[in-house]
Design a protein around this motif. Structure first.
Motif, PDB file in Angstrom:
ATOM      1  N   SER A 182     -40.976 -29.801 -37.285  1.00 33.41           N
ATOM      2  CA  SER A 182     -41.159 -29.205 -38.601  1.00 33.41           C
ATOM      3  C   SER A 182     -41.308 -27.692 -38.511  1.00 33.41           C
ATOM      4  O   SER A 182     -41.008 -26.986 -39.462  1.00 33.41           O
ATOM      5  CB  SER A 182     -42.373 -29.827 -39.310  1.00 33.41           C
ATOM      6  N   ARG A 183     -41.764 -27.174 -37.368  1.00 31.73           N
ATOM      7  CA  ARG A 183     -41.881 -25.729 -37.209  1.00 31.73           C
ATOM      8  C   ARG A 183     -40.533 -25.095 -36.905  1.00 31.73           C
ATOM      9  O   ARG A 183     -40.309 -23.933 -37.192  1.00 31.73           O
ATOM     10  CB  ARG A 183     -42.856 -25.388 -36.076  1.00 31.73           C
ATOM     11  N   ALA A 184     -39.633 -25.830 -36.299  1.00 35.12           N
ATOM     12  CA  ALA A 184     -38.344 -25.267 -35.899  1.00 35.12           C
ATOM     13  C   ALA A 184     -37.587 -24.656 -37.075  1.00 35.12           C
ATOM     14  O   ALA A 184     -37.122 -23.532 -36.973  1.00 35.12           O
ATOM     15  CB  ALA A 184     -37.506 -26.306 -35.165  1.00 35.12           C
ATOM     16  N   PRO A 185     -37.441 -25.351 -38.209  1.00 37.17           N
ATOM     17  CA  PRO A 185     -36.738 -24.729 -39.334  1.00 37.17           C
ATOM     18  C   PRO A 185     -37.448 -23.478 -39.846  1.00 37.17           C
ATOM     19  O   PRO A 185     -36.802 -22.496 -40.180  1.00 37.17           O
ATOM     20  CB  PRO A 185     -36.705 -25.828 -40.402  1.00 37.17           C
ATOM     21  N   ALA A 186     -38.773 -23.494 -39.895  1.00 38.19           N
ATOM     22  CA  ALA A 186     -39.514 -22.312 -40.350  1.00 38.19           C
ATOM     23  C   ALA A 186     -39.317 -21.160 -39.374  1.00 38.19           C
ATOM     24  O   ALA A 186     -39.127 -20.013 -39.777  1.00 38.19           O
ATOM     25  CB  ALA A 186     -40.997 -22.637 -40.498  1.00 38.19           C
ATOM     26  N   GLN A 227     -37.467 -17.617 -40.161  1.00 39.17           N
ATOM     27  CA  GLN A 227     -38.075 -16.314 -39.889  1.00 39.17           C
ATOM     28  C   GLN A 227     -37.130 -15.455 -39.060  1.00 39.17           C
ATOM     29  O   GLN A 227     -36.954 -14.271 -39.324  1.00 39.17           O
ATOM     30  CB  GLN A 227     -39.407 -16.473 -39.162  1.00 39.17           C
ATOM     31  N   ALA A 228     -36.496 -16.049 -38.063  1.00 35.04           N
ATOM     32  CA  ALA A 228     -35.558 -15.310 -37.220  1.00 35.04           C
ATOM     33  C   ALA A 228     -34.382 -14.795 -38.046  1.00 35.04           C
ATOM     34  O   ALA A 228     -33.954 -13.651 -37.886  1.00 35.04           O
ATOM     35  CB  ALA A 228     -35.077 -16.179 -36.057  1.00 35.04           C
ATOM     36  N   GLN A 229     -33.863 -15.626 -38.943  1.00 35.84           N
ATOM     37  CA  GLN A 229     -32.746 -15.202 -39.791  1.00 35.84           C
ATOM     38  C   GLN A 229     -33.154 -14.066 -40.717  1.00 35.84           C
ATOM     39  O   GLN A 229     -32.400 -13.117 -40.932  1.00 35.84           O
ATOM     40  CB  GLN A 229     -32.205 -16.386 -40.588  1.00 35.84           C
ATOM     41  N   SER A 230     -34.367 -14.162 -41.261  1.00 36.61           N
ATOM     42  CA  SER A 230     -34.883 -13.110 -42.129  1.00 36.61           C
ATOM     43  C   SER A 230     -35.056 -11.805 -41.359  1.00 36.61           C
ATOM     44  O   SER A 230     -34.693 -10.723 -41.848  1.00 36.61           O
ATOM     45  CB  SER A 230     -36.214 -13.560 -42.737  1.00 36.61           C
ATOM     46  N   VAL A 257     -32.751 -11.854 -31.732  1.00 38.26           N
ATOM     47  CA  VAL A 257     -33.962 -12.110 -32.507  1.00 38.26           C
ATOM     48  C   VAL A 257     -34.620 -13.404 -32.063  1.00 38.26           C
ATOM     49  O   VAL A 257     -33.938 -14.406 -31.818  1.00 38.26           O
ATOM     50  CB  VAL A 257     -33.636 -12.181 -34.018  1.00 38.26           C
ATOM     51  N   GLU A 258     -35.919 -13.366 -31.977  1.00 40.36           N
ATOM     52  CA  GLU A 258     -36.749 -14.548 -31.711  1.00 40.36           C
ATOM     53  C   GLU A 258     -37.941 -14.441 -32.657  1.00 40.36           C
ATOM     54  O   GLU A 258     -38.822 -13.599 -32.446  1.00 40.36           O
ATOM     55  CB  GLU A 258     -37.186 -14.573 -30.251  1.00 40.36           C
ATOM     56  N   GLY A 259     -37.922 -15.234 -33.719  1.00 44.08           N
ATOM     57  CA  GLY A 259     -39.028 -15.197 -34.680  1.00 44.08           C
ATOM     58  C   GLY A 259     -39.187 -13.824 -35.309  1.00 44.08           C
ATOM     59  O   GLY A 259     -38.292 -13.333 -35.979  1.00 44.08           O
ATOM     60  N   ASN A 260     -40.348 -13.196 -35.068  1.00 44.98           N
ATOM     61  CA  ASN A 260     -40.658 -11.882 -35.644  1.00 44.98           C
ATOM     62  C   ASN A 260     -40.281 -10.720 -34.727  1.00 44.98           C
ATOM     63  O   ASN A 260     -40.645  -9.582 -35.006  1.00 44.98           O
ATOM     64  CB  ASN A 260     -42.156 -11.772 -35.937  1.00 44.98           C
ATOM     65  N   ASP A 261     -39.610 -11.009 -33.633  1.00 45.15           N
ATOM     66  CA  ASP A 261     -39.246  -9.977 -32.661  1.00 45.15           C
ATOM     67  C   ASP A 261     -37.737  -9.779 -32.656  1.00 45.15           C
ATOM     68  O   ASP A 261     -36.975 -10.744 -32.728  1.00 45.15           O
ATOM     69  CB  ASP A 261     -39.705 -10.377 -31.256  1.00 45.15           C
ATOM     70  N   ALA A 262     -37.331  -8.509 -32.563  1.00 53.71           N
ATOM     71  CA  ALA A 262     -35.911  -8.185 -32.491  1.00 53.71           C
ATOM     72  C   ALA A 262     -35.697  -7.171 -31.373  1.00 53.71           C
ATOM     73  O   ALA A 262     -36.489  -6.246 -31.197  1.00 53.71           O
ATOM     74  CB  ALA A 262     -35.410  -7.610 -33.814  1.00 53.71           C
TER      75      ALA A 262
END
Length: 170
Positions: free
Chosen positions: A25-29, A33-36, A109-114
């Motif tokens: 369930s966390r994977a889509p979130a 976040q990574a896409q955003s 990108v990985e989550g909130n890191d780019a």
């Protein structure tokens, strides 16, 4: 009657099942976040490449922790956007005819890191080309860039300063 080992095995199975559901369930979130993050970073660098760095720096937190790695003339840690801009872009504006314009080669990108790999180009006040390769590691909280570590060829930068900065008495 179930034995203790059977109940333990069932409990372990339930925990593993729930853990798997939790990760799933966390994977889509996480992916959202990574896409955003990717979309925002791409948008900011697209504007920067067109000569408008304001959108990028509007997203940099006032209390950003910005590190320039290495041992070049700008290396160090800056603990605010103002300190960073004054020490780096302020100094560069005195030796370059115009801002360094980025050409993005890659965004990872990985989550909130780019991680942004880019080439920058400008012209010195003496008319010489200034080209460098950069990697910026960005950490975002929401749409705010709160931490940056910058890597680039410090030798090229130092050569630019040595060739263009006026020394006292000149």
């Amino acid at each position: 009657m179930k034995t203790t080992s059977t109940m333990n095995a069932a409990a372990i199975g339930l925990v593993l099942t729930l853990a798997g559901c939790s990760v799933a369930s966390r994977a889509p979130a996480h992916e959202a976040q990574a896409q955003s993050t990717r979309a925002l970073v791409q948008e900011l660098f697209d504007a920067y490449a067109q000569g408008d760095s304001r959108p990028f720096f509007d997203h940099v937190a006032d209390d950003v922790h910005w590190t320039i790695a290495g041992t070049n003339m700008l290396s160090g840690e800056y603990h605010s956007k103002k300190a960073f801009l004054d020490a780096t872009y302020g100094r560069l504006s005195r030796v370059l005819k115009g801002p360094v314009r980025p050409t993005v080669q890659r965004i990872v990108v990985e989550g909130n890191d780019a991680v942004v790999q880019w080439r920058g180009a400008s012209t010195s006040v003496q008319g010489q080309p200034y080209d460098n390769e950069y990697v910026w590691v960005l950490h975002l909280e929401g749409a705010r860039i709160v931490e940056v570590t910058a890597y680039f060829d410090g030798g090229r930068l130092d050569a630019l300063f040595r060739a263009t900065e006026r020394r006292p008495g000149e």
